[in-house]
Write an enzyme that holds these catalytic residues in place. Structure first.
Site, mmCIF file in Angstrom:
data_model
loop_
_atom_site.group_PDB
_atom_site.id
_atom_site.type_symbol
_atom_site.label_atom_id
_atom_site.label_comp_id
_atom_site.label_asym_id
_atom_site.label_seq_id
_atom_site.Cartn_x
_atom_site.Cartn_y
_atom_site.Cartn_z
ATOM 1 N N LYS A 53 9.891 6.541 7.167
ATOM 2 C CA LYS A 53 10.250 5.328 6.205
ATOM 3 C C LYS A 53 11.844 6.329 6.935
ATOM 4 O O LYS A 53 11.960 6.469 5.377
ATOM 5 C CB LYS A 53 10.415 5.239 4.864
ATOM 6 C CG LYS A 53 10.839 4.505 4.390
ATOM 7 C CD LYS A 53 11.196 2.797 4.507
ATOM 8 C CE LYS A 53 12.237 1.621 3.976
ATOM 9 N NZ LYS A 53 11.925 0.790 4.941
ATOM 10 N N TYR B 21 1.863 11.394 -4.741
ATOM 11 C CA TYR B 21 0.480 10.968 -5.914
ATOM 12 C C TYR B 21 0.641 12.453 -6.593
ATOM 13 O O TYR B 21 -0.505 12.318 -7.737
ATOM 14 C CB TYR B 21 0.020 10.220 -5.540
ATOM 15 C CG TYR B 21 -0.523 9.244 -4.996
ATOM 16 C CD1 TYR B 21 0.516 8.592 -5.332
ATOM 17 C CD2 TYR B 21 -1.717 8.924 -4.217
ATOM 18 C CE1 TYR B 21 0.655 6.747 -4.712
ATOM 19 C CE2 TYR B 21 -1.697 7.550 -3.508
ATOM 20 C CZ TYR B 21 -0.764 6.498 -3.750
ATOM 21 O OH TYR B 21 0.046 4.987 -3.250
ATOM 22 N N ASP C 125 8.018 -0.121 6.668
ATOM 23 C CA ASP C 125 7.516 -1.990 6.521
ATOM 24 C C ASP C 125 7.295 -2.695 8.048
ATOM 25 O O ASP C 125 7.032 -3.618 7.900
ATOM 26 C CB ASP C 125 8.566 -2.560 5.820
ATOM 27 C CG ASP C 125 10.188 -1.225 7.205
ATOM 28 O OD1 ASP C 125 9.697 -0.880 7.110
ATOM 29 O OD2 ASP C 125 11.441 -1.487 6.083
ATOM 30 N N ASP D 9 -5.324 -0.398 3.592
ATOM 31 C CA ASP D 9 -6.036 -1.568 2.707
ATOM 32 C C ASP D 9 -6.081 -3.180 3.629
ATOM 33 O O ASP D 9 -6.605 -4.073 3.462
ATOM 34 C CB ASP D 9 -5.919 -1.434 1.555
ATOM 35 C CG ASP D 9 -6.468 -0.487 0.002
ATOM 36 O OD1 ASP D 9 -6.745 0.064 1.032
ATOM 37 O OD2 ASP D 9 -6.964 -0.960 -0.789
ATOM 38 N N ASP E 223 -1.828 4.729 1.891
ATOM 39 C CA ASP E 223 -2.746 3.880 1.315
ATOM 40 C C ASP E 223 -3.143 2.932 1.256
ATOM 41 O O ASP E 223 -3.803 2.194 1.228
ATOM 42 C CB ASP E 223 -2.582 4.798 -0.082
ATOM 43 C CG ASP E 223 -2.648 4.119 -1.535
ATOM 44 O OD1 ASP E 223 -4.322 3.189 -1.108
ATOM 45 O OD2 ASP E 223 -3.181 4.227 -2.563
#
Ligand code: NAD
Length: 369
Positions: free
Chosen positions: A192, A141, A224, A252, A248
């Site tokens: 990852k 980001y 994942d 959620d 992030d």
């Protein structure tokens, strides 16, 4: 204990839920003999209207001079078509950056009494109590370049850069270990590493820091798989530590385990400055000013502030326990209710929590005597 708290109500339901938080804080001050003072400052849409910017310098100054910051929410349709620099959300990103709030903590607790409000089966949910620790000021980001350009072939391409320094990873990983050591001593690091170099460095650093915390059990999980495991068996997690974008998305996803946005609290912490506490939801313009907002996510954020910024563990736990009791008794705000329950307004829910705080505090004192 004497503490100064910066109060940033923001927009929409921000003012209602912050007013609820102040009432509860005053009751805690009264019962435990603390002295809380409040410095109000503007952020978001209100600041755009009055000061011409979503984050006035004065607000940053007030925050830096305080022991902790309590924020409501920002945004609303009035400012939706503003240019990027005059959007309320700019105020949020700005405050995180100005105060170097690199660690975002989101506890996810599935209250047994609310299990009907979630889309998952109660048998999967009940007993879930986990904390997601997300890196907040680095990663893809913020990495540069982040732009569109023409490739040599003339084709239009877009580039984002996933960048992490060793220091940025070390400080968030250490925060994960510290929190795990205070909880059930289990840390899951999510990455990852089968694809990304930044994740391979992340893994190495986690393994190095693990030696400093021999009492904490560490495991690594690919993002994942983590997304799947959160829904399959959320009870397996205690603390999850991860980088910005993975955090992030996973936080959620985990929000759905609690059943309502109105129940999710959060804390954003820096290395040694004041922490910022806010509910995870937005300014809910559709119900603003109607005394309908659920104040519980904000009250749970207040509990985090008392624990993490002021070391007031008994006070924070008392708020959490009171909320649990009120829900067990069947009281709900409209967002949590189906048909059978007792629906309360924001003010009524606040008063119920305060009533319960007083009763529980009294009974603890009596059993101690
Ligand atoms: P939202 O979280 O404000 O609302 C989504 C839905 O949940 C709405 O139906 C709302 O009524 C309900 N809801 C949210 N909080 C509630 C509460 N405490 N009690 C009862 N119901 C609640 O998200 P949105 O509608 O996508 O965004 C509205 C505005 O908030 C936008 O301007 C957005 O940019 C902003 N926003 C701000 C923050 C923040 O300040 N941290 C976060 C997300 C969105």
């Amino acid at each position: 204990m004497k503490k100064q708290i910066a109060i940033l109500p923001g927009d929409g339901i921000g003012k209602e839920i912050i007013s609820s938080a102040i009432t509860v804080l005053n009751e805690i001050a009264n019962l435990f003999d603390h002295d809380f003072s409040y410095e109000y400052a503007r952020i978001g849409g209100e600041a755009i209207d009055i000061d011409g910017t979503p984050l006035p310098e004065e607000t940053i100054k007030v925050c830096k001079e305080s022991d902790a910051i309590l924020l409501g929410a920002v945004g609303g349709p009035k400012w939706d078509n503003n240019p990027p620099d005059l959007r309320p959300e700019k105020g949020l990103l700005g405050i995180r950056k100005s105060l170097q709030l690199f660690a975002n903590l989101r506890p996810v607790i599935a209250f047994d009494s609310l299990s009907d409000a979630s889309t998952l089966k109660p048998s999967v949910l009940n007993g879930t109590d986990l904390m997601i620790v997300r890196e907040l000021t680095g990663g893809i980001y913020f990495g540069q370049p982040s732009e569109r350009r023409k490739a040599k072939s003339g084709e239009e391409i877009a580039v984002d850069t996933l960048y992490y320094s060793r220091e940025e990873i070390e400080r968030i990983v250490r925060k994960g270990f510290e929190l795990a050591a205070l909880r059930r001593r289990k840390l899951t690091s999510v990455d990852k590493a089968n694809v990304l170099e930044s994740s391979r460095m992340w893994r190495e650093i986690v393994d190095e820091i693990a030696h400093e915390y021999p009492g904490v059990e560490v495991s690594h999980m690919l993002v994942d798989n983590a997304a799947m495991q959160l829904i399959r068996n959320p009870k397996q997690f205690d603390v999850i530590v991860t980088e910005n974008m993975f955090g992030d998305i996973l936080s959620d996803e985990a929000a759905m385990l609690t059943g309502s946005l109105g129940m999710l609290s959060s804390a954003s912490l820096s290395a040694n400055g004041p922490g910022l506490y806010e509910p995870a939801h937005g300014s809910a313009p559709d119900i603003a000013g109607q005394n309908k907002a659920n104040p519980l996510a904000t009250l749970l954020s207040v509990a985090m502030m008392l624990k993490y910024s002021f070391g007031m563990n008994n006070e924070g736990s008392l708020i959490e326990k009171s909320i649990e009791c009120v829900l067990e008794e069947g009281y709900r705000t409209a967002d949590l209710a189906d048909h059978s329950e007792l629906i309360l307004s924001t003010d009524e829910m606040t008063n119920k929590v305060i009533e319960t705080i007083t009763i529980l505090h009294k009974s603890t004192k009596m059993s101690a005597n």
